[in-house]
Design a protein around this motif. Structure first.
Motif, PDB file in Angstrom:
ATOM      1  N   PHE A  10      64.124  39.092  25.387  1.00  0.00           N
ATOM      2  CA  PHE A  10      64.907  40.437  25.361  1.00  0.00           C
ATOM      3  C   PHE A  10      64.279  41.556  24.434  1.00  0.00           C
ATOM      4  CE2 PHE A  10      68.507  43.373  24.666  1.00  0.00           C
ATOM      5  CZ  PHE A  10      68.718  43.925  26.074  1.00  0.00           C
ATOM      6  N   ASP A  11      63.983  41.171  23.286  1.00  0.00           N
ATOM      7  CA  ASP A  11      63.070  42.170  22.520  1.00  0.00           C
ATOM      8  C   ASP A  11      61.686  42.510  23.100  1.00  0.00           C
ATOM      9  OD1 ASP A  11      65.084  41.956  20.569  1.00  0.00           O
ATOM     10  OD2 ASP A  11      64.049  40.254  19.319  1.00  0.00           O
ATOM     11  N   ASN A  12      61.203  41.793  23.736  1.00  0.00           N
ATOM     12  CA  ASN A  12      60.203  42.416  24.668  1.00  0.00           C
ATOM     13  C   ASN A  12      60.354  43.159  25.746  1.00  0.00           C
ATOM     14  OD1 ASN A  12      59.046  38.689  24.573  1.00  0.00           O
ATOM     15  ND2 ASN A  12      58.064  40.447  23.328  1.00  0.00           N
ATOM     16  N   LYS A  45      61.098  50.940  26.015  1.00  0.00           N
ATOM     17  CA  LYS A  45      60.911  52.184  24.854  1.00  0.00           C
ATOM     18  C   LYS A  45      59.476  52.782  25.201  1.00  0.00           C
ATOM     19  CE  LYS A  45      64.061  50.565  21.263  1.00  0.00           C
ATOM     20  NZ  LYS A  45      63.893  50.007  19.912  1.00  0.00           N
ATOM     21  N   SER A  46      58.581  51.631  25.515  1.00  0.00           N
ATOM     22  CA  SER A  46      57.208  52.385  25.720  1.00  0.00           C
ATOM     23  C   SER A  46      56.883  53.110  26.980  1.00  0.00           C
ATOM     24  CB  SER A  46      56.005  51.043  25.815  1.00  0.00           C
ATOM     25  OG  SER A  46      56.089  50.164  24.690  1.00  0.00           O
ATOM     26  N   LYS A  89      53.625  60.064  31.147  1.00  0.00           N
ATOM     27  CA  LYS A  89      52.624  59.533  32.109  1.00  0.00           C
ATOM     28  C   LYS A  89      52.752  58.186  32.635  1.00  0.00           C
ATOM     29  CE  LYS A  89      47.548  59.705  33.037  1.00  0.00           C
ATOM     30  NZ  LYS A  89      46.492  59.350  32.538  1.00  0.00           N
ATOM     31  N   ILE A  90      52.982  57.185  31.908  1.00  0.00           N
ATOM     32  CA  ILE A  90      53.498  55.727  32.065  1.00  0.00           C
ATOM     33  C   ILE A  90      54.427  55.676  32.977  1.00  0.00           C
ATOM     34  CG2 ILE A  90      53.854  53.402  31.166  1.00  0.00           C
ATOM     35  CD1 ILE A  90      51.934  54.068  28.805  1.00  0.00           C
ATOM     36  N   LEU A  91      55.639  56.449  32.682  1.00  0.00           N
ATOM     37  CA  LEU A  91      57.021  56.388  33.352  1.00  0.00           C
ATOM     38  C   LEU A  91      56.726  56.655  34.753  1.00  0.00           C
ATOM     39  CD1 LEU A  91      59.867  55.745  33.155  1.00  0.00           C
ATOM     40  CD2 LEU A  91      60.166  58.154  32.223  1.00  0.00           C
ATOM     41  N   LEU A  92      55.850  57.931  34.890  1.00  0.00           N
ATOM     42  CA  LEU A  92      55.990  58.472  36.102  1.00  0.00           C
ATOM     43  C   LEU A  92      54.892  57.543  37.008  1.00  0.00           C
ATOM     44  CD1 LEU A  92      56.189  61.025  37.893  1.00  0.00           C
ATOM     45  CD2 LEU A  92      54.114  61.821  37.123  1.00  0.00           C
ATOM     46  N   GLU A  93      53.956  56.828  36.509  1.00  0.00           N
ATOM     47  CA  GLU A  93      53.122  56.082  37.395  1.00  0.00           C
ATOM     48  C   GLU A  93      54.058  54.954  37.839  1.00  0.00           C
ATOM     49  OE1 GLU A  93      49.772  54.908  34.911  1.00  0.00           O
ATOM     50  OE2 GLU A  93      48.909  56.724  35.250  1.00  0.00           O
ATOM     51  N   PHE A  94      55.115  54.254  36.734  1.00  0.00           N
ATOM     52  CA  PHE A  94      55.855  53.249  37.388  1.00  0.00           C
ATOM     53  C   PHE A  94      56.594  53.621  38.207  1.00  0.00           C
ATOM     54  CE2 PHE A  94      59.920  51.394  36.107  1.00  0.00           C
ATOM     55  CZ  PHE A  94      59.675  49.869  36.528  1.00  0.00           C
ATOM     56  N   LEU A 152      61.621  45.301  39.140  1.00  0.00           N
ATOM     57  CA  LEU A 152      61.180  46.440  38.342  1.00  0.00           C
ATOM     58  C   LEU A 152      60.972  46.000  36.826  1.00  0.00           C
ATOM     59  CD1 LEU A 152      63.906  49.051  39.838  1.00  0.00           C
ATOM     60  CD2 LEU A 152      61.489  49.161  39.963  1.00  0.00           C
ATOM     61  N   ILE A 153      61.737  45.251  36.509  1.00  0.00           N
ATOM     62  CA  ILE A 153      61.568  44.865  35.373  1.00  0.00           C
ATOM     63  C   ILE A 153      60.282  43.861  35.080  1.00  0.00           C
ATOM     64  CG2 ILE A 153      62.352  43.072  33.234  1.00  0.00           C
ATOM     65  CD1 ILE A 153      65.248  44.132  33.763  1.00  0.00           C
ATOM     66  N   ASP A 154      60.062  42.905  35.740  1.00  0.00           N
ATOM     67  CA  ASP A 154      58.964  42.386  36.018  1.00  0.00           C
ATOM     68  C   ASP A 154      57.370  42.970  35.856  1.00  0.00           C
ATOM     69  OD1 ASP A 154      60.373  40.171  35.750  1.00  0.00           O
ATOM     70  OD2 ASP A 154      59.995  39.393  37.894  1.00  0.00           O
ATOM     71  N   LYS A 155      57.710  44.252  36.704  1.00  0.00           N
ATOM     72  CA  LYS A 155      56.559  44.914  36.732  1.00  0.00           C
ATOM     73  C   LYS A 155      56.298  45.905  35.670  1.00  0.00           C
ATOM     74  CE  LYS A 155      55.148  49.025  39.839  1.00  0.00           C
ATOM     75  NZ  LYS A 155      54.039  48.402  40.408  1.00  0.00           N
ATOM     76  N   MET A 156      57.451  46.335  34.785  1.00  0.00           N
ATOM     77  CA  MET A 156      57.429  47.105  33.607  1.00  0.00           C
ATOM     78  C   MET A 156      56.784  46.221  32.662  1.00  0.00           C
ATOM     79  SD  MET A 156      60.380  48.986  31.653  1.00  0.00           S
ATOM     80  CE  MET A 156      61.347  47.489  31.254  1.00  0.00           C
TER      81      MET A 156
END
Length: 449
Positions: free
Chosen positions: A203-205, A211-212, A218-223, A184-188
């Motif tokens: 970790f900052d990335n 946050k993005s 919309k990005i969150l829902l797609e994710f 999930l993190i790699d995909k994000m």
């Protein structure tokens, strides 16, 4: 040449292991918890799935595997062969996983991978339990299969073996969740930083990517939709297990009194000792970097604060399970009795060693930011909710730490292999020669990990 050496090692490993296996069988008919495991395994391989020993606290994965043994061969000897055969399979899995992680390609590689594989395959506690009818080695086999197919992005197969691993041992659900979390993190991260290499992300990335996603529905829902579709199998396992815990009232089946969940932070410190004992290839390079620590006031301040935290957790959160004090058939009994209980200050005196061990773990973590985050979280979840100190609990996090290492040195891997062989020799000499008498057992008891 590498392929020849790989199968040569497997052949030598197999011949030596079979000889030791035979000697273990002749020496002891039942080794501690085998008293329950063998009895249950015999029922399953005889087709009796209705009877369950309430003393057994794990899912029946090992016994279900045993049910494939033909009834005419259903006996202690063949049951014990299951972990041994799994240990042979583990060698191939470790080699393939290490090759993929080091070289990002499914191909034969140089001697670095083979030496690292040999060192991991002979890890003393894991190697010992390859010769008795315990769940640990088959459980590791399922975890390794899950990891292999996860790396190859065959997520359906990975989830299937993840499910098998949970059926072997409940706490493996944490590593299934960890595997999902890494993806999930790699995909994000890939969505926000499409050109960034996984290993270079900080970790900052990660926080910026998180946050993005949270700021843009919309990005969150797609994710979310994309993740559920791609990693559906992992989600099914996790939510099914959550339903089981809700219905059962605990992750434990059978006798719940022996394994009550407890917050036990010092388990991380004991794991750091495990890493130092069996991972000389990890901590030896750290010795040459100690001068950097003492040359920075920030590092010194961090060590001071960490020491205070450890003193408090050791004082107020050192939990002692009754089994640890009563069962003199485990090495942990003697370590606790002859070191930790010898003097009131002993458990504080070893804190500098804990700090060095934890430093070794954190500086040895390679891979993506997702792996680093979920390795820490999964290790804490696996260890810090256990009251009983068991070296077997440390096996999977140790293997994952070593498998994900990008830097492998031949000389250090060879040294680690030689140390493992020496420890294994000592372990089996003690097992074969030292006898422990218990009033409740007619058969002589043996000392194990």
């Amino acid at each position: 040449m590498d392929r020849f050496l790989k199968y040569l090692f497997i052949s030598i490993y197999s011949i030596i292991s079979i000889i030791i296996f035979q000697k273990v069988f002749e020496t002891s008919g039942e080794v501690i918890d085998e008293l329950f495991h063998i009895r249950q395994g015999l029922k399953y391989c005889q087709g009796n799935f209705s009877e369950w020993d309430s003393k057994i606290t794990t899912f029946p994965g090992l016994y279900l595997l045993s049910s494939f043994i033909p009834t005419e061969y259903c006996e202690t000897y063949t049951l014990r062969l299951i972990p041994l055969i799994c240990s042979f399979i583990n060698i191939l899995l470790i080699y393939e996983i290490k090759s993929l992680i080091l070289y990002d390609a499914e191909k034969e590689n140089n001697h670095d991978v083979l030496l690292e594989t040999m060192a991991l395959a002979t890890l003393p506690p894991m190697y010992f339990f390859s010769h008795v009818y315990y769940t640990d080695v088959p459980s590791i086999t399922m975890i390794l299969f899950m990891l292999l197919f996860s790396i190859l992005k065959h997520h359906k197969l990975s989830a299937i073996f993840g499910a098998f691993s949970v059926i072997m041992r409940q706490t493996n659900v944490i590593w299934v969740a960890g595997t999902l979390g890494v993806h999930l993190i790699d995909k994000m991260m890939l969505k926000i930083y499409p050109k960034m290499k996984r290993e270079t992300a900080t970790f900052d990335n990660f926080l910026f990517a998180l946050k993005s996603h949270l700021k843009h529905p919309k990005i969150l829902l797609e994710f979310i939709v994309g993740s559920i579709s791609e990693y559906f199998g992992y989600f099914v396992i996790i939510f099914s297990f959550m339903a089981f815990v809700f219905i059962n009232g605990s992750i434990v089946v059978g006798d719940k009194t022996a394994h009550e969940a407890s917050i036990h932070i010092p388990q991380l410190y004991y794991f750091s000792l495990f890493v130092l004992v069996f991972g000389c290839s990890l901590w030896l390079p750290q010795l040459f970097r100690l001068h950097k620590i003492f040359s920075s006031w920030k590092c010194l301040l961090g060590i001071f604060l960490l020491t205070l935290f450890m003193i408090l957790t050791v004082k107020y959160n050192t939990l002692v399970h009754p089994y640890l004090l009563a069962d003199n058939r485990h090495y942990t009994f003697y370590v606790w009795k002859r070191f930790y209980q010898r003097h009131a200050l002993a458990k504080y005196a070893i804190i500098p060693v804990y700090i060095f061990g934890l430093s070794t773990i954190f500086t040895s973590m390679d891979g993506s930011i997702g792996f680093k985050i979920f390795f820490v979280l999964s290790t804490i979840a696996t260890l810090c909710l256990q009251k009983l100190i068991e070296v077997r609990y440390f096996l999977i996090p140790f293997l994952l730490l070593k498998l994900n290492r990008k830097s492998v040195t031949k000389s250090l891997s060879l040294l680690e292999l030689l140390v493992n062989i020496l420890i294994n020799q000592i372990t089996f000499i003690i097992f074969f020669q030292v006898q422990v008498r218990w009033k409740d057992f007619n058969e002589v008891q043996r000392i194990i990990w």
